[in-house]
Design a protein around this motif. Structure first.
Motif, PDB file in Angstrom:
ATOM      1  N   TYR A  77      36.387  -0.942  44.681  1.00 55.96           N
ATOM      2  CA  TYR A  77      36.788  -1.102  46.075  1.00 55.96           C
ATOM      3  C   TYR A  77      35.622  -1.602  46.903  1.00 55.96           C
ATOM      4  CZ  TYR A  77      41.049   1.505  45.150  1.00 55.96           C
ATOM      5  OH  TYR A  77      42.264   1.890  44.671  1.00 55.96           O
ATOM      6  N   MET A  78      35.958  -2.277  47.986  1.00 55.19           N
ATOM      7  CA  MET A  78      34.944  -2.710  48.937  1.00 55.19           C
ATOM      8  C   MET A  78      35.533  -2.522  50.325  1.00 55.19           C
ATOM      9  SD  MET A  78      33.153  -6.414  49.394  1.00 55.19           S
ATOM     10  CE  MET A  78      34.616  -7.196  50.008  1.00 55.19           C
ATOM     11  N   ASP A  79      34.807  -1.875  51.186  1.00 54.12           N
ATOM     12  CA  ASP A  79      35.236  -1.704  52.567  1.00 54.12           C
ATOM     13  C   ASP A  79      34.531  -2.748  53.425  1.00 54.12           C
ATOM     14  OD1 ASP A  79      36.930   0.570  52.240  1.00 54.12           O
ATOM     15  OD2 ASP A  79      35.120   1.756  51.900  1.00 54.12           O
ATOM     16  N   GLU A  80      35.310  -3.472  54.212  1.00 55.98           N
ATOM     17  CA  GLU A  80      34.745  -4.500  55.076  1.00 55.98           C
ATOM     18  C   GLU A  80      35.618  -4.645  56.313  1.00 55.98           C
ATOM     19  OE1 GLU A  80      34.617  -9.129  54.556  1.00 55.98           O
ATOM     20  OE2 GLU A  80      33.055  -8.206  53.330  1.00 55.98           O
ATOM     21  N   GLN A  81      35.016  -4.610  57.463  1.00 53.76           N
ATOM     22  CA  GLN A  81      35.713  -4.772  58.737  1.00 53.76           C
ATOM     23  C   GLN A  81      36.910  -3.825  58.848  1.00 53.76           C
ATOM     24  OE1 GLN A  81      36.629  -8.942  58.987  1.00 53.76           O
ATOM     25  NE2 GLN A  81      34.487  -9.517  59.229  1.00 53.76           N
ATOM     26  N   SER A  82      36.672  -2.570  58.524  1.00 50.72           N
ATOM     27  CA  SER A  82      37.692  -1.508  58.611  1.00 50.72           C
ATOM     28  C   SER A  82      38.877  -1.748  57.679  1.00 50.72           C
ATOM     29  CB  SER A  82      38.197  -1.344  60.041  1.00 50.72           C
ATOM     30  OG  SER A  82      37.134  -1.038  60.908  1.00 50.72           O
ATOM     31  N   LYS A  83      38.671  -2.505  56.608  1.00 47.20           N
ATOM     32  CA  LYS A  83      39.718  -2.733  55.618  1.00 47.20           C
ATOM     33  C   LYS A  83      39.151  -2.431  54.239  1.00 47.20           C
ATOM     34  CE  LYS A  83      42.075  -6.238  58.299  1.00 47.20           C
ATOM     35  NZ  LYS A  83      42.497  -7.629  58.397  1.00 47.20           N
ATOM     36  N   ARG A  84      40.017  -2.045  53.315  1.00 38.78           N
ATOM     37  CA  ARG A  84      39.596  -1.739  51.952  1.00 38.78           C
ATOM     38  C   ARG A  84      40.170  -2.779  51.007  1.00 38.78           C
ATOM     39  NH1 ARG A  84      38.782   3.828  48.870  1.00 38.78           N
ATOM     40  NH2 ARG A  84      36.771   3.454  49.801  1.00 38.78           N
TER      41      ARG A  84
ATOM     42  N   GLU B 219      42.790  -9.178  49.987  1.00 36.79           N
ATOM     43  CA  GLU B 219      44.060  -8.645  50.460  1.00 36.79           C
ATOM     44  C   GLU B 219      43.852  -7.178  50.808  1.00 36.79           C
ATOM     45  OE1 GLU B 219      47.054 -10.051  50.877  1.00 36.79           O
ATOM     46  OE2 GLU B 219      46.450 -12.031  50.162  1.00 36.79           O
ATOM     47  N   PRO B 220      44.064  -6.779  52.050  1.00 37.85           N
ATOM     48  CA  PRO B 220      43.871  -5.369  52.407  1.00 37.85           C
ATOM     49  C   PRO B 220      44.966  -4.501  51.789  1.00 37.85           C
ATOM     50  CG  PRO B 220      44.709  -6.601  54.277  1.00 37.85           C
ATOM     51  CD  PRO B 220      44.434  -7.600  53.202  1.00 37.85           C
ATOM     52  N   LEU B 221      44.584  -3.290  51.392  1.00 40.07           N
ATOM     53  CA  LEU B 221      45.539  -2.318  50.887  1.00 40.07           C
ATOM     54  C   LEU B 221      46.103  -1.529  52.064  1.00 40.07           C
ATOM     55  CD1 LEU B 221      43.496  -0.924  47.877  1.00 40.07           C
ATOM     56  CD2 LEU B 221      45.397  -2.518  47.790  1.00 40.07           C
ATOM     57  N   PRO B 222      47.383  -1.215  52.018  1.00 42.87           N
ATOM     58  CA  PRO B 222      47.944  -0.387  53.084  1.00 42.87           C
ATOM     59  C   PRO B 222      47.253   0.982  53.120  1.00 42.87           C
ATOM     60  CG  PRO B 222      49.680  -1.338  51.725  1.00 42.87           C
ATOM     61  CD  PRO B 222      48.374  -1.633  51.049  1.00 42.87           C
ATOM     62  N   ALA B 223      47.154   1.551  54.285  1.00 44.83           N
ATOM     63  CA  ALA B 223      46.527   2.866  54.435  1.00 44.83           C
ATOM     64  C   ALA B 223      47.239   3.871  53.549  1.00 44.83           C
ATOM     65  CB  ALA B 223      46.589   3.310  55.892  1.00 44.83           C
TER      66      ALA B 223
END
Length: 61
Positions: free
Chosen positions: A9-16, A47-51
Motif C-alpha cells: 500500500y501507499m498513502d498519498e494525498q489522503s488516498k490509499r 486507483e484509490p481504494l474505497p474507505a
C-alpha cells in the motif's frame, strides 16, 4: 495488517493505493480460470481504494 501487506500500500494525498503486479494477475487467472490479457502502460495509474476496504492477500507461487 502484516508488514508484507503494508508494503503493498501507499498513502498519498489522503488516498490509499495498492500495488498490483503481473504475478498477482497471473495467480488470479490460474486460481479462478478468469481474466483476459494483462495490459501494461508506461504511465503509473493509481486507483484509490474505497474507505474501509479489507486487505487482499495474494499468495506468491
Amino acid at each position: 495488517m502484516s508488514q508484507e501487506n503494508e508494503r503493498r500500500y501507499m498513502d498519498e494525498q489522503s488516498k490509499r493505493y495498492m500495488l498490483v503486479l503481473n504475478s498477482h494477475f497471473a495467480a488470479y487467472r490460474d486460481k479462478y480460470q478468469r481474466g483476459g490479457d494483462f495490459r501494461i502502460y508506461s504511465d503509473l495509474l493509481r486507483e484509490p481504494l474505497p474507505a474501509g476496504t479489507a486487505a487482499i492477500t495474494v499468495p506468491r507461487p
